[in-house]
Design a protein around this motif. Structure first.
Motif, mmCIF file in Angstrom:
data_model
loop_
_atom_site.group_PDB
_atom_site.id
_atom_site.type_symbol
_atom_site.label_atom_id
_atom_site.label_comp_id
_atom_site.label_asym_id
_atom_site.label_seq_id
_atom_site.Cartn_x
_atom_site.Cartn_y
_atom_site.Cartn_z
ATOM 1 N N LEU A 7 0.833 -1.202 0.000
ATOM 2 C CA LEU A 7 0.000 0.000 0.000
ATOM 3 C C LEU A 7 0.865 1.249 0.000
ATOM 4 O O LEU A 7 0.567 2.237 -0.672
ATOM 5 N N LEU A 8 1.935 1.166 0.763
ATOM 6 C CA LEU A 8 2.823 2.309 0.853
ATOM 7 C C LEU A 8 3.384 2.657 -0.518
ATOM 8 O O LEU A 8 3.393 3.820 -0.936
ATOM 9 N N SER A 9 3.817 1.615 -1.232
ATOM 10 C CA SER A 9 4.403 1.903 -2.545
ATOM 11 C C SER A 9 3.323 2.414 -3.496
ATOM 12 O O SER A 9 3.570 3.311 -4.303
ATOM 13 N N VAL A 10 2.102 1.859 -3.364
ATOM 14 C CA VAL A 10 1.007 2.359 -4.185
ATOM 15 C C VAL A 10 0.766 3.833 -3.891
ATOM 16 O O VAL A 10 0.631 4.668 -4.784
ATOM 17 N N ALA A 11 0.770 4.151 -2.597
ATOM 18 C CA ALA A 11 0.515 5.533 -2.209
ATOM 19 C C ALA A 11 1.570 6.452 -2.798
ATOM 20 O O ALA A 11 1.268 7.546 -3.266
ATOM 21 N N ILE A 12 2.801 5.965 -2.799
ATOM 22 C CA ILE A 12 3.872 6.802 -3.335
ATOM 23 C C ILE A 12 3.651 7.077 -4.811
ATOM 24 O O ILE A 12 3.928 8.154 -5.313
ATOM 25 N N ILE A 13 3.120 6.073 -5.509
ATOM 26 C CA ILE A 13 2.867 6.288 -6.939
ATOM 27 C C ILE A 13 1.633 7.145 -7.151
ATOM 28 O O ILE A 13 1.616 8.070 -7.959
ATOM 29 N N ILE A 14 0.602 6.847 -6.393
ATOM 30 C CA ILE A 14 -0.694 7.400 -6.785
ATOM 31 C C ILE A 14 -0.954 8.796 -6.229
ATOM 32 O O ILE A 14 -1.627 9.604 -6.866
ATOM 33 N N ILE A 15 -0.434 9.109 -5.086
ATOM 34 C CA ILE A 15 -0.797 10.398 -4.501
ATOM 35 C C ILE A 15 -0.337 11.576 -5.360
ATOM 36 O O ILE A 15 -1.127 12.471 -5.640
ATOM 37 N N PRO A 16 0.900 11.548 -5.832
ATOM 38 C CA PRO A 16 1.278 12.660 -6.719
ATOM 39 C C PRO A 16 0.410 12.718 -7.968
ATOM 40 O O PRO A 16 -0.003 13.788 -8.409
ATOM 41 N N TRP A 17 0.077 11.516 -8.483
ATOM 42 C CA TRP A 17 -0.747 11.489 -9.687
ATOM 43 C C TRP A 17 -2.131 12.065 -9.406
ATOM 44 O O TRP A 17 -2.633 12.914 -10.128
ATOM 45 N N ALA A 18 -2.745 11.591 -8.314
ATOM 46 C CA ALA A 18 -4.089 12.055 -7.988
ATOM 47 C C ALA A 18 -4.066 13.560 -7.783
ATOM 48 O O ALA A 18 -4.983 14.279 -8.186
#
Ligand SMILES: Nc1ncnc2c1ncn2[C@@H]1O[C@H](COP(=O)(O)OP(=O)(O)OP(=O)(O)O)[C@@H](O)[C@H]1O
Ligand SMILES: Nc1ncnc2c1ncn2[C@@H]1O[C@H](COP(=O)(O)OP(=O)(O)OP(=O)(O)O)[C@@H](O)[C@H]1O
Ligand SMILES: [Mg+2]
Ligand SMILES: [Mg+2]
Lengths: 361, 388, 297, 312, 361
Positions: free
Chosen positions: C276-287
């Motif tokens: 989840l952490l790695s997902v968050a790292i990818i997705i938060i900047p994108w979102a």
């Protein structure tokens, strides 16, 4: 009697203040045009009146009733949109009846109203068609019809003619004018086409940056713009502006600029009167004479740079005090490029503005 | 009453065996609703556990008895059969008694053991050795020695599926066979990292290294595909539990003639008393609860035990059944059992978590020639040291 | 004149709020709640059943010293980067080819898209078989006389991830192509004309003009591909089961197996949290880029 | 202008043109130009790569076992037999159940139909609310939802088991339907939100002036004009739900197992030798529904994606 | 000398024939405007000249060279698009230089050309910016610059100003005119805005349905339209049309309709001369006089129906022979609605069309 009253209305989108404590008082039966450049807040104001946007501050009254928190359908307004916004999957009839059905009107009343609107707008033969099968002008008529059947006191138009071509535009313009004469409703009409504004309006509200700059009859706005923005915005081709200074000379107020010296004896200054200092001199191209030789309080010789024939009239571009200056003449008397001409005008017709604030002097 | 029974017995011999239970249960007037989940216990257990914890339990479910269902029992999700056991005198019937102990927590009995499975067998293809021109080996060392000959004859010396449980199972079998039950228990029961890292176990890893080389060309996934290679004579042998016997039987092969089995790899004939057991989740419906009892009785009944275990190739849990119809290999097992040469197996000794870690290690070991026996043993010792 | 007071904020738009209840519940209870729950329990020593016995960072320490986890991460990285790049490249090239006003466009498009209709389980099974050295491509080539030909990606630990990649790309590039095609069709025709008048060769037009213009499409595609990559599980299970050895293990499989098979929920949750952490790292900047800026209505 | 004048205008260069005729009319095009060879060549090669597995599946499923063991997987069947199909559909065994995929098929239908309908209904309303009726916090919920699209399903299995247990739907068909709705929601909501955002806002405003409320606008204005995006959603959901294995196996019981679970059972229940032909037939049977949907509506799919998915 | 020659060019999209054996001959340095309603094939023709569309039949010559089969880049043309079509991710400089770099020009030559174009168009300060950071007018200037740097003989413009607002449009119009005067290139310019056509063109080609209806100087098109379509299309507000009949009376040709009788003695009939029969009488609003009382060969009394002030002028709507009739008068002398007025004109200024074919009589 006041029909629509906008009182100290402000509106923010996040941090952006789009309307800034704006006031507008529309008399019953009046045709008000909101005119202004793109992004000045015209649509926003109209949406506030319609109840499609919530105001951030202030109040809106329609027919004396505070409708600030009412739903759009309860405000007694009809609205016509630039993109027509017809419901694509309903027939014309469906489009017209949708609102009435929502309001729960009886069938025969709906039929009656549709028949009336259709006959006023001459769209009877189209009632069974879908919007996709209509021409632009027909669509716009249906859109007007949709407002019409609601039997409301106030009509709101948001650039209803922008998507049409020039010919249709001028035709429908007249139809809207006739409609107004026939119905006598209050109409608030948004446009950024000044010809539309001039031809339709009882009063024009020229807007800029969320504020009404001037609210007045078309001729007043055309003849006596309150500031340089209004002056420049109204009129096509635009008013000529010359930058220079106001100076007293020989006991007379004069406008001087780079080899130019215009006597202002005939100009009507505002209450504060003549004050020397930097100023902008404005003159409409159609108020300038060409080669008439005599009779002008001011005249000057120059060379023709560009000639733009526009049918009956021709626009002549020249230079005055090294600044662009256009003259509108009848096509029959148009000079050609390179001709030496004399231009002259009566400063009575001029508009003088403060060089900094742009306010009319 | 319909009773849903979940299990992961889906291969040929297994399905035939489980059908015996179903038949016996249906004969009591109830209905066995089969809930087979294919793959292996690894695929099926998560589903079973989710259903039990999710509040939609089945009527009965297979687990390997031991520690797999421990927490479910502790949580009070499982039905206790102490009464029935007392009534039917399970304590007296079940042999060896450790089987029932594995079902017991705080003095209460929570499961019904149905068979004894022993891992410690190697199955040899007589045809393969005949083709290679070497005699059928009598123990692991001979088998290793025969490896090159088999290879020359175009055979795969050791068939082994590429699933981790087969690989770590093989290691445990080698361990039990080479170092004997005592050291085995020191490792798995006492969890002594010193022993696990010591010279005794080093021999085991050396043997595992041999096995790795012998099985290098074996390219199948499932255990029964590996067995099929032995049956077909393409492979010399397979280290696999007694359930493999079912496959030989289905294929119509005769023990001693077509294939040879060596319990304890021919080195140390001891049998582990692991096996399968049925657990019965607590149900609200009294009808179903009654059916559960009926099923428990059926599972323990003599006839069902015989019929099931004959098909399955495993040993019955009752000491009093007569298995005259059993084949050669089964008889060997029965003899060992009768001699009391039994031991506990890993399912009962270590948690699934530790099992998983071991599986991971062995699967890496078997597929990574560069991972030396020494390095693997060091990691093994670590896992044992950390086990609970 | 009866002045109405401003309606209370809660009842404004009340229908929209009611209609959004499923979404709100899902977002809060399932996604947010589930995530928090997972994170909290990752600090416990939960085994078969979750229980709140906190053990600090133990699970994480074990996780990061588990060779299998490290392999999983590495595999996912390799697979992720390659699959991202390749599916973008292949998808774009196919879309560009289909955009050449060719005949049979519909046929080709259907051919490229149909694998997307098949599940990863099916995909994995088919490719497992085609790549099987005993029956598949290797067998065929050898039977043609190239005896020493070896192509057994699923049985070779060094290249097994590429074997999975072949199947993954087969299944997924069709969708990417579709998205790209939609993006290409959205490019102003005048841009093409301008480039032709300027005498810019086709490939340069694509490379320097069209691709930069398709940024939003690439971002959407990126999100879709990435979310698929993170979830990579079924394909591996169906194709290799993580093997040979643990050469094709992936994080999602690690999570699943530790939670259910090894009955060590704590360990599984710790691994989930890392994912989840790695997902968050990818997705938060994108979102933030996608949804943070623009507003409407 | 007469002909002689035209040729006078034409410069000598024209006459020197390779063809010897003066260019007129459409530019001559050769059917086998280098460009065409490259374009069609590439497409063909790639198409073969894409078709190969399907071909293998079909061919294998029509062969008998002996032929499979001997021949290679690419050769067409010498003797076509439909036995494997019959077996896969009707008689293949898992454990004691020997009714093949047929039972799973109907289970899948029973799972897919309500899941698809409900998830699309919910997601389209969500997307509509997000696009046209924003309220405080709506974007935040949406952001969380999108985050959900990235969460590996395995992570959520356990929390959902608990949630379903708490609401008492665990193990029932409706529990599974809820699960599918939940996991379909992020991507579908995004799709619908983007689509409805691209619907002209004025239409929405006009309907409000006409007195239509939240549901009125949704049902009478928005729904009738969103066919393309519904097609996309439908395709995505049908394939997604039909192909689902993980939820199917975890959240149902054996008598309601969907087809994919049965497929797994059949393929992995190795009873003796692997029956590849039956496996392939089973695989094809399982993939048939989504495949047919793709072949039928692939064109609408692309159009719908262009209409809704790509726009930010 | 002929610069662009379009010879018998036809173009089909599938079964639809968009251009129908069209001919056009453009002299070097000429400014030709293609004018016509939407969908008449203007853009298609331009694209054929540019080589962006393959003609179905016919030939195209540029500077005497048959370029029918040439690539666009080899035709010696530059093109400017309505949507600007700037490469969004390149700086202005990049946009200008991209084509030149591809043509393999040396660096210093590229720099020289960019500098020249930038100075002509006054976009030097913008060179480092991206198109997104430019206003509409600036973007359009860059788009022109991109054509300019190619150093070509023929410029093609496809509605370059349509996306701009009225004010900017009139400004840029003059700039394009100046540019043409400065460069002296051949320019072919597509628009459907007739003001643009009138002001810019040396000759206007009025198109309809894939055919050129009339190709002539603006004043000729305005004054002597060859058919009713051209007459109605050119001029804003549009020409007044009255339906009626041509009849000889008292030995004089006359136009009669519902109580109306206009003497046509001063009208210049075409070669075929006067022929009685149904006809349409056309008269521009600006050629009609109001209340001047005397001196008109024809005058008639009527009532004002609508008044449209348009700044300096006002449009008066009335009825003549029960048909709409508009008069354009100076705002100062505008009547109000309901006023009785007398309108008059000189039939010399009229245009008469055949009622069926619409051809000028
Ligand atoms: N939903 C919104 N969020 C943020 N800013 C907005 C929004 N809607 C409008 N604006 C801003 O408010 C300002 C006024 O917009 P409005 O639509 O009222 O302009 P307008 O006068 O109607 O212009 P136009 O003539 O282009 O229609 C603009 O600067 C616009 O960017
Ligand atoms: N690619 C195409 N395929 C089929 N028909 C086309 C295509 N492009 C244009 N047309 C048709 O050709 C006719 C002429 O189109 P064209 O774009 O030249 O019109 P236009 O005069 O430029 O109109 P506008 O003022 O709207 O730009 C139209 O009827 C249009 O529908
Ligand atoms: Mg607006
Ligand atoms: Mg065009």
């Amino acid at each position: 009697m006041t029909s629509v009253l906008v009182k100290d209305v402000s509106l923010n989108f996040g941090a952006v203040e789009v309307l800034k404590s704006l006031n507008l008082d529309v008399t019953e039966g009046e045709f008000i045009v909101l005119l202004g450049p793109s992004g000045c807040g015209k649509s926003t104001l109209l949406n506030c009146i319609a109840g499609l946007l919530d105001v951030s501050a202030g109040q809106i009254f329609i027919n004396g009733k505070n409708v600030t928190w009412e739903e759009p359908k309860d405000r007694g307004i009809g609205m016509v949109f630039q993109s027509y916004a017809l419901y694509p999957q309903m027939s014309v009839e469906g489009n017209l009846s949708f609102g009435l059905k929502n309001a729960g009107l009886p069938k025969d009343e709906i039929a009656r109203r549709i028949a009336r609107a259709a006959s006023i707008l001459q769209i009877e033969p189209l009632l069974k068609r879908r919007p996709a099968a209509l021409s632009g002008g027909q669509r716009q008529r249906v859109a007007i019809g949709r407002a019409l059947v609601r039997d409301v006191d106030v009509f709101l138009f948001d650039e209803p003619l922008s998507n049409l071509d020039a010919k249709l535009r001028s035709e429908l313009r007249v139809e809207i004018k006739r409609l107004h004469q026939k119905l006598g409703n209050t109409m608030i009409y948004v446009t950024h086409d000044q010809i539309e504004a001039m031809t339709l309006a009882d009063r024009i509200a020229v807007m800029k940056g969320g504020l009404i700059q001037q609210l007045d009859a078309p001729q007043a706005i055309y003849g006596k713009p309150v500031n340089r923005f209004v002056a420049g915005f109204i009129g096509s081709p635009g008013m000529n502006f010359l930058e220079g200074r106001l100076e007293p000379r020989d006991g007379q107020p004069r406008f001087v600029a780079d080899g130019l010296d215009i006597p202002l004896a005939t100009y009507a200054f505002d209450a504060a009167g003549f004050r020397p200092g930097p100023a902008v001199f404005g003159m409409r191209p159609e108020h300038v004479g060409l080669n008439s030789g005599t009779g002008w309080p001011f005249s000057s010789a120059t060379t023709v740079e560009v000639v733009e024939p526009m049918g009956s009239d021709t626009l002549v571009w020249a230079r005055l005090a090294s600044q662009n200056f256009t003259v509108r003449v009848s096509s029959e008397r148009a000079p050609t490029v390179g001709d030496q001409i004399v231009i002259g005008f009566d400063p009575l017709r001029a508009s003088l503005f403060d060089a900094d604030t742009g306010v009319r002097l | 009453t319909d009773l849903e029974v979940t299990h992961w017995w889906t291969s040929g011999g297994e399905a035939a065996a489980v059908a015996e239970f179903a038949k016996a249960f249906d004969a009591t007037g109830n209905k066995w609703v089969d809930g087979a989940i294919a793959g292996s216990g690894d695929t099926a257990r998560p589903v079973m556990i989710s259903r039990i914890t999710g509040g939609d339990p089945m009527g009965a479910t297979q687990f390997n008895h031991g520690r797999q269902a421990e927490e479910l029992v502790q949580e009070g999700l499982m039905r206790d059969f102490t009464e029935l056991a007392a009534k039917e005198n399970w304590t007296g019937l079940i042999n060896p008694p450790t089987l029932l102990q594995n079902c017991t927590l705080d003095g209460k009995i929570y499961c019904v053991p149905v068979n004894i499975h022993s891992w410690q067998w190697i199955w040899l293809s007589n045809k393969a050795f005949a083709d290679a021109g070497v005699p059928v080996p009598k123990n692991w060392d001979e088998f290793v020695a025969a490896g090159p000959a088999l290879e020359k004859a175009g055979k795969i010396p050791l068939a082994m599926g590429k699933q981790a449980w087969q690989q770590s199972g093989a290691l445990n079998v080698l361990m039990a066979a080479i170092v004997g039950p005592e050291t085995f228990l020191k490792v798995y029961k006492d969890k002594s990292a010193d022993v696990a890292g010591g010279p005794e176990i080093a021999k085991v890893f050396k043997a595992a290294d041999d096995a790795r080389k012998l099985a290098a060309k074996s390219n199948v996934q499932n255990w029964n595909e590996a067995t099929a290679m032995v049956i077909g004579g393409q492979a010399g042998g397979q280290i696999m539990g007694d359930w493999a016997q079912g496959e030989f039987q289905v294929a119509g092969q005769v023990a001693g003639k077509d294939y040879t089995c060596l319990p304890g790899l021919g080195l140390n004939a001891v049998i582990a008393t692991g096996g399968d057991a049925f657990y019965f989740p607590k149900l609200d419906d009294p009808e179903k609860s009654k059916a559960q009892e009926a099923l428990a009785s059926v599972l323990m009944s003599k006839e069902a035990q015989v019929a099931f275990n004959l098909k399955k190739g495993s040993l019955p849990v009752r000491g009093d059944v007569d298995l005259t119809t059993a084949n050669d290999c089964m008889k060997k097992g029965l003899e060992i059992l009768a001699a009391g040469k039994t031991m506990q197996w890993t399912d009962e000794l270590i948690s699934p978590d530790t099992t998983q870690q071991m599986n991971d290690l062995m699967s890496e070991f078997f597929s990574t020639p560069s991972l030396t026996a020494e390095a693997a043993q060091a990691r093994f010792a670590e896992i044992i040291g950390a086990a609970d | 004149m009866a002045d109405r007071t401003r309606p209370s904020g809660l009842f404004k738009n009340v229908n929209a709020k009611i209609a959004s209840i499923p979404m709100i519940l899902t977002a809060l209870c399932v996604f947010l709640g589930g995530t928090l729950w997972t994170v909290v329990y990752s600090f416990t020593d939960s085994k078969l059943l979750p229980r709140l016995r906190f053990v600090g960072l133990d699970q994480y320490e074990r996780l990061w010293s588990a060779p299998r986890w490290l392999v999983s991460i590495e595999n996912l990285a390799v697979y992720g980067v390659l699959s991202l790049i390749l599916s973008l490249v292949i998808g774009f090239v196919l879309a560009a080819l289909l955009d050449q006003k060719i005949r049979f466009e519909n046929t080709f498009r259907t051919i490229f898209l149909y694998p997307f209709a098949l599940s990863f389980v099916v995909t994995g099974l088919v490719w497992q078989w085609i790549l099987n050295p005993q029956f598949g491509i290797q067998h065929i080539v050898r039977s043609l006389g190239f005896e020493s030909f070896t192509f057994d990606p699923l049985y070779n630990a060094d290249i097994v991830m590429y074997g999975i990649l072949i199947a993954g790309l087969w299944q997924g590039t069709g969708l990417v192509m579709c998205l790209m095609l939609a993006g290409l069709r959205g490019i102003d025709e005048d841009i093409w004309k301008a480039a032709r008048v300027d005498g810019i060769p086709m490939w340069k037009t694509y490379l320097f003009i069209v691709i930069p213009m398709m940024r939003p499409v690439f971002i959407t595609t990126l999100v879709i591909i990435t979310s698929g990559i993170v979830k990579l599980y079924d394909l591996v299970v169906a194709q290799t089961g993580g093997g040979p050895g643990n050469a094709s293990e992936v994080p999602a499989k690690y999570v699943y197996e530790f939670m259910f098979r090894a009955q060590n929920l704590g360990q599984g949750f710790a691994a989930s949290t890392m994912m989840l952490l790695s997902v968050a790292i990818i997705i938060i900047p994108w979102a933030y880029l996608e949804f943070g800026g623009k507003r409407r209505g | 202008m007469s002909n002689s004048e035209a040729s006078a205008v034409a410069s000598p260069a024209v006459f020197a043109s390779s063809a010897g005729v003066e260019p007129h009319g459409p530019r001559p095009r050769r059917a086998i130009s280098r460009r065409n060879v490259i374009v069609y060549g590439t497409l063909l090669v790639v198409a073969i790569y894409y078709l190969l597995p399907l071909y293998v599946m079909v061919v294998t499923s029509l062969k008998g076992m002996p032929e499979i063991r001997l021949g290679n997987i690419f050769s067409p069947p010498v003797e076509i037999t439909f036995e494997p199909w019959v077996k896969a559909w009707a008689t293949a065994c898992t454990g004691l159940n020997c009714d093949g995929l047929s039972r799973g098929f109907w289970n899948s239908v029973r799972i897919t139909v309500p899941s698809v309908i409900i998830s699309i209904a919910i997601a389209s309303v969500n997307g509509y609310a997000l696009a046209n009726w924003r309220f405080k916090g709506s974007e935040t919920f949406f952001a969380i939802l999108i985050f959900g699209a990235f969460i590996p399903y395995q992570v959520m299995l356990y929390p959902i088991v608990i949630i379903l247990r708490e609401i008492g739907l665990y193990g029932s068909l409706w529990g599974l339907v809820i699960v599918h709705c939940i996991f379909g929601m992020p991507i579908l909501t995004l799709l619908f939100r983007n689509y409805f955002t691209s619907v002209p806002e004025e239409l929405f405003k006009a309907a409000r002036v006409d007195g239509a409320g939240f549901w009125g606008i949704y049902l009478k204005i928005m729904l009738p004009m969103s066919l393309p995006i519904f097609v996309v959603a439908l395709i995505i959901q049908i394939t997604g739900i039909w192909n689902d294995f993980l939820f199917g196996v975890v959240y149902t019981r054996p008598d309601t197992y969907p087809m994919t679970v049965q497929l797994n059972n059949i393929v992995n229940s190795v009873q003796g030798v692997k029956e590849y032909n039956v496996n392939m037939a089973a695989t094809l049977l399982t993939g048939l529904v989504p495949l047919v949907i793709y072949f039928i509506s692939g064109k609408l799919f692309v159009r719908g994606i262009a209409a809704g998915a790509v726009k930010g």
